[in-house]
Design an enzyme around this catalytic site. Sequence first.
Site: not given
Length: 372
Positions: A10, A130, A230, A346, A227
Amino acid sequence: MTTLSIIKADTGGFVGHSAVHPEMLAVAEEALREAVSDGLILDGHADSCGDDISLIMTHEHGADSERIHGFAWQLFQRTTGIAQRLGLYGAGQDLLSDAFSGNLRGMGPGYAELEFTERPSEPVICFLADKTEPGAWNLPLYKMFADPFSSAGLVIDAKMHAGFSFEVYDLYEEKRIVFDTPAQSYDLLMYIGAPARYVVHSVSSISTGVLAAATSTQRLSLIAGKYVGKDDPVMIVRAQSGLPAVGEVLEPFAFPYTVAGCMRGSHHAPIMPVSRAQAHPARFDGPPRVVALGFQIKNGKLIGPRDLFDDPSFDRARAQANEVMDYLRRQGPFEPHRLALEDLEYTTMHALEQRLADRWEAMPGVAAPAAH
Ligand code: 13P
Ligand code: 13P
Ligand code: MG
Ligand code: MG
Ligand code: MG
Ligand code: MG
């Protein structure tokens, strides 16, 4: 030997985390064409699922090749440049290192690579997902290669009868183990039923030894320590002739099983099998998506892709995924829609605990607050 590599990252989302900008895909396609004419790769195809670009490449450099990984790294730097110029969201999101050194291990981009001797007919399926994590492939891989109620060939095809070996990674302790199925199916399930930690890395045939499947296995958060979205994993599965048929490879996705991911990577949600045109998660940054790109490989050339979930036989799975989303969403911030505390990437809870440390007091009749 031919190597099929999917390398993905990404490098910026359009809009938010929902898709890849067409300009980035066009640059990737052009770079792959150049890499073919330069003789670096045999063939290449750029595709996307959600906000992740996948470079699907055939070549003769083997897995973990410095030249192939270096090419992908440079290309992802270029698409990051486009994302920065257009102000796309999370430009360079998955590029966690400043300098390339040898291969992509621990650098952020994910990769699945499979080396094989090409059969006269070599059908392969490249799965791109995704809004989920690498362990999302555990359940469908088990069904494809170890569940005779899903793959008829395990019973009917003499070459599949001996079963398959699953190589499993423990992502927390960076160790691996191999389980043979059906003999050790229950041992295998004990581990891979915990997909946040134990991830199937590859599958091979017990009777022929051929490598049948490979996945991208890493955890961005374990690399970055925080974080960073993903992993949005990819997977390669070879089909037919002693391996599951194409339809057996796809069958597990007719059930939209639950995965971790979706909004802020922090929710359980169903995984929805979709066509490429529908691979743009919007509602609550989900539901998580998977596309299946089918290729026949001939002399290293990628004949395809065929968009295999672009088929009404997966309509019911999509409808069921929407129903499950309605159900889960109504639970808002409550577990098990929201991930359990230990799986939340998080760090809000940690900050809260520090801020509220002096407001917690002992319950009546208890000497002192329990230490955390
Ligand atoms: P065909 O008889 O069309 O080759 O089909 C075999 C098969 O693989 C079905 O799953
Ligand atoms: P990605 O990993 O796809 O960028 O998703 C990040 C996110 O937070 C979605 O809500
Ligand atoms: Mg993103
Ligand atoms: Mg993504
Ligand atoms: Mg991601
Ligand atoms: Mg046939």
